[in-house]
Motif scaffolding. Structure first.
Motif, short mmCIF file in Angstrom:
data_model
loop_
_atom_site.label_atom_id
_atom_site.label_comp_id
_atom_site.label_asym_id
_atom_site.label_seq_id
_atom_site.Cartn_x
_atom_site.Cartn_y
_atom_site.Cartn_z
N ALA A 310 0.80 -1.22 0.00
CA ALA A 310 0.00 0.00 0.00
C ALA A 310 0.83 1.27 0.00
O ALA A 310 0.36 2.31 -0.46
CB ALA A 310 -0.93 0.00 1.22
N ARG A 311 2.07 1.23 0.49
CA ARG A 311 2.80 2.48 0.71
C ARG A 311 4.14 2.57 0.00
O ARG A 311 4.64 3.68 -0.24
CB ARG A 311 3.04 2.68 2.21
CG ARG A 311 1.77 2.78 3.06
CD ARG A 311 2.13 3.13 4.49
NE ARG A 311 2.77 4.42 4.59
CZ ARG A 311 3.72 4.72 5.48
NH1 ARG A 311 4.17 3.81 6.32
NH2 ARG A 311 4.26 5.93 5.51
N TYR A 322 -0.50 7.30 1.32
CA TYR A 322 -1.58 6.51 0.73
C TYR A 322 -1.03 5.79 -0.50
O TYR A 322 0.04 6.16 -1.00
CB TYR A 322 -2.75 7.41 0.32
CG TYR A 322 -3.38 8.16 1.45
CD1 TYR A 322 -4.34 7.55 2.26
CD2 TYR A 322 -3.02 9.47 1.74
CE1 TYR A 322 -4.92 8.22 3.32
CE2 TYR A 322 -3.60 10.17 2.79
CZ TYR A 322 -4.55 9.54 3.58
OH TYR A 322 -5.12 10.21 4.63
N PRO A 329 -7.36 11.63 0.57
CA PRO A 329 -8.31 10.91 -0.28
C PRO A 329 -9.31 11.85 -0.95
O PRO A 329 -9.70 12.88 -0.39
CB PRO A 329 -9.01 9.97 0.70
CG PRO A 329 -8.06 9.80 1.83
CD PRO A 329 -7.36 11.12 1.96
N ALA A 334 -10.90 6.73 -3.72
CA ALA A 334 -11.28 5.73 -2.72
C ALA A 334 -12.75 5.89 -2.32
O ALA A 334 -13.29 7.00 -2.32
CB ALA A 334 -10.40 5.83 -1.48
N ILE A 362 -7.30 1.23 -0.09
CA ILE A 362 -7.95 2.14 0.85
C ILE A 362 -9.43 2.18 0.50
O ILE A 362 -9.81 2.37 -0.66
CB ILE A 362 -7.35 3.56 0.76
CG1 ILE A 362 -5.86 3.55 1.18
CG2 ILE A 362 -8.14 4.55 1.62
CD1 ILE A 362 -5.61 3.24 2.64
N ARG A 400 -6.72 -3.96 7.71
CA ARG A 400 -6.12 -2.77 7.14
C ARG A 400 -7.00 -2.18 6.04
O ARG A 400 -7.84 -2.85 5.45
CB ARG A 400 -4.75 -3.11 6.56
CG ARG A 400 -3.67 -3.38 7.59
CD ARG A 400 -3.47 -2.17 8.52
NE ARG A 400 -2.12 -2.14 9.05
CZ ARG A 400 -1.16 -1.34 8.63
NH1 ARG A 400 -1.37 -0.45 7.67
NH2 ARG A 400 0.04 -1.39 9.17
N GLY A 401 -6.77 -0.88 5.79
CA GLY A 401 -7.29 -0.25 4.59
C GLY A 401 -8.60 0.49 4.69
O GLY A 401 -8.95 1.24 3.80
N CYS A 411 -8.55 6.99 8.41
CA CYS A 411 -8.06 6.00 7.46
C CYS A 411 -6.80 6.52 6.80
O CYS A 411 -6.81 7.58 6.17
CB CYS A 411 -9.14 5.72 6.40
SG CYS A 411 -8.71 4.35 5.31
N ARG A 412 -5.70 5.78 6.96
CA ARG A 412 -4.42 6.13 6.37
C ARG A 412 -3.72 4.85 5.96
O ARG A 412 -4.12 3.75 6.34
CB ARG A 412 -3.53 6.84 7.43
CG ARG A 412 -4.04 8.16 7.91
CD ARG A 412 -3.24 8.67 9.10
NE ARG A 412 -3.56 7.97 10.33
CZ ARG A 412 -4.62 8.24 11.11
NH1 ARG A 412 -5.45 9.21 10.77
NH2 ARG A 412 -4.84 7.56 12.22
N GLY A 413 -2.64 5.00 5.22
CA GLY A 413 -1.85 3.82 4.88
C GLY A 413 -1.23 3.15 6.09
O GLY A 413 -0.85 1.98 6.04
#
Length: 447
Positions: A310-311, A322, A329, A334, A362, A400-401, A411-413
């Protein structure tokens, strides 16, 4: 750009917007039903909606009015009623809770005072006020309870009361089924995200071998093939605990699914509809996700693998905020914030893909990983042990996600969620992974 602005004025505007957005959502989730529905317990797994409403106000009072502003308690006698650790959810309907009108009035009065505190507080000086952390924490807390209340709405019986447009249809996804994530070190976690919670900290290096990960989350159609192949009847695909859960509860499919007239139907926020083949599968436990992965000859990704997918930007070696970069976002990237009441079809949001081309990391559905919930090296509980520390080391599995039910502020990476592996009422799905063999891994560039 390597992160959000740390300018106090910008962060103060961001905090105000996050608090207002959260309260608008709270009102939408509680004003759409009669008082009797607010005080009822719709599942022993969940609190009455009115408990969440007053708990939101009580947490805001404790942290923003008392801890930040140093004010006297408004309603000290209710603190224990809304202490999540003192009273399990199943017991909360028997407590002398504030009635709906009183709970709304209390939360509104707290909010009015909290906005005054926000205006007067310099975003510096203490750990709670630095970069406006306490205000960001409270906005995230309210949004997390809004997600909890949305889960309660899904568990309610009766007609639909929530509405939202469906995601816009796009062309069917025809890309590769999996993506190779190269081996090597990457930076996991964060030390710079101003509102990151304690379990996301500190940033540290992890060495991850090469692996393949699904380009998109596993779909309903793919999961139906597992069902049709007798997946719920084959002990070999299940852990002992998962098999015991299947047998005890006579499980045959994800939660809210039923077979009727030769097709699978599902109940979604009071409406019964055919299960859409191209959507990510939803409402599956960790045990079900793990069994599917075994059946498919694959496995669930570890938490480290998920975050690297993801990162990690192979071109720069840097970890992004993200998958798409460092920018916040947007609706093009997303499916977040209860903008829709369902996941978008698998393969949606190409603008939100990672540098390696992995999509929908995400939003849409929380994704189970194979990892237990543990602290990072150098972890320090802040601002209270009960947010993360007391949950480390149990049977909790990391998700996650985020999902369509999650607001961008929460919500973040790097954001970590966790739950018991039996949980199915949450908006959980998954994607699978596999090890990369030597013949599948490119030779390193030597120069």
């Amino acid at each position: 750009m390597t992160g959000p602005s740390t300018e106090p004025d910008v962060l103060k505007e961001r905090a105000l917007a996050a608090l207002l957005t959260a309260r608008q959502r709270t009102a939408a989730l509680t004003d759409c039903v009669e008082d009797g529905e607010l005080t009822a317990q719709h599942s022993p797994l969940m609190s009455p909606l009115v408990w969440d409403l007053a708990h939101i106000g009580n947490q805001e009072e404790q942290w923003l009015l008392r801890a930040v502003a140093g004010r006297d308690a408004m309603r000290p006698e209710i603190d224990s009623l809304y202490d999540a650790f003192e009273h399990p959810r199943a017991e909360r309907p028997s407590l002398p809770l504030l009635a709906p009108g009183e709970a709304r009035g209390y939360a509104a009065e707290v909010r009015g005072r909290a906005l005054d505190v926000l205006e007067a507080t310099p975003f510096r000086g203490t750990a709670l006020t630095e970069a406006g952390f306490a205000f960001g924490m409270i906005a995230q807390h309210e949004q997390q309870h809004d997600e909890t209340m949305l889960i309660t709405h899904q568990l309610r019986s009766g007609p639909a009361v929530l509405t939202a447009p469906d995601p816009l249809p796009g062309p069917p996804f025809t890309g590769p089924a999996e993506v190779l994530v190269p081996g090597g070190p990457f930076t996991m976690g964060t030390s710079t995200e101003p509102w990151a919670l304690d379990n996301e900290r500190p940033a540290h290096r992890r060495l991850v071998p090469p692996f393949f990960i699904d380009t998109t989350p596993v779909t309903n159609a793919a999961y139906q093939r597992f069902i049709d192949d007798g997946g719920y009847d084959e002990i070999r695909w299940w852990t002992p605990e998962g098999w015991a859960m299947v047998r005890k509860n006579a499980l045959r499919a994800p939660l809210f699914w039923r077979r009727e007239g030769g097709q699978w139907l599902r109940r979604r926020f009071g409406t019964t509809e055919p299960v859409p083949a191209d959507e990510p599968v939803l409402h599956v436990s960790w045990y079900e996700a793990d069994a599917y992965a075994r059946w498919a000859g694959r496995r669930l990704p570890t938490e480290e693998e998920w975050e690297k997918a993801a990162r990690h930007d192979p071109a720069t070696g840097r970890s992004l905020r993200y998958p798409w970069g460092d920018e916040d976002p947007t609706p093009e990237r997303a499916n977040l914030g209860q903008r829709h009441l369902r996941p978008a079809p698998a393969g949606s949001y190409p603008a939100g893909a990672s540098p390696l081309g992995v999509r929908q990391l995400i939003g849409d559905v929380w994704e189970w990983t194979s990892s237990g919930f543990l602290p990072y090296p150098g972890f320090a509980a802040f601002p209270y042990r009960e947010y993360s520390d007391v949950f480390f080391g149990g049977d909790y599995k990391v998700l996650r996600g985020g999902a369509f039910s999650v607001d961008a502020v929460a919500c973040r990476g790097t954001f970590r969620n966790w739950d018991h592996p039996v949980r199915r009422q949450i908006f959980s799905g998954f994607r699978t992974a596999r090890d990369a063999g030597p013949a599948e891994t490119p030779d390193p560039v030597v120069g």
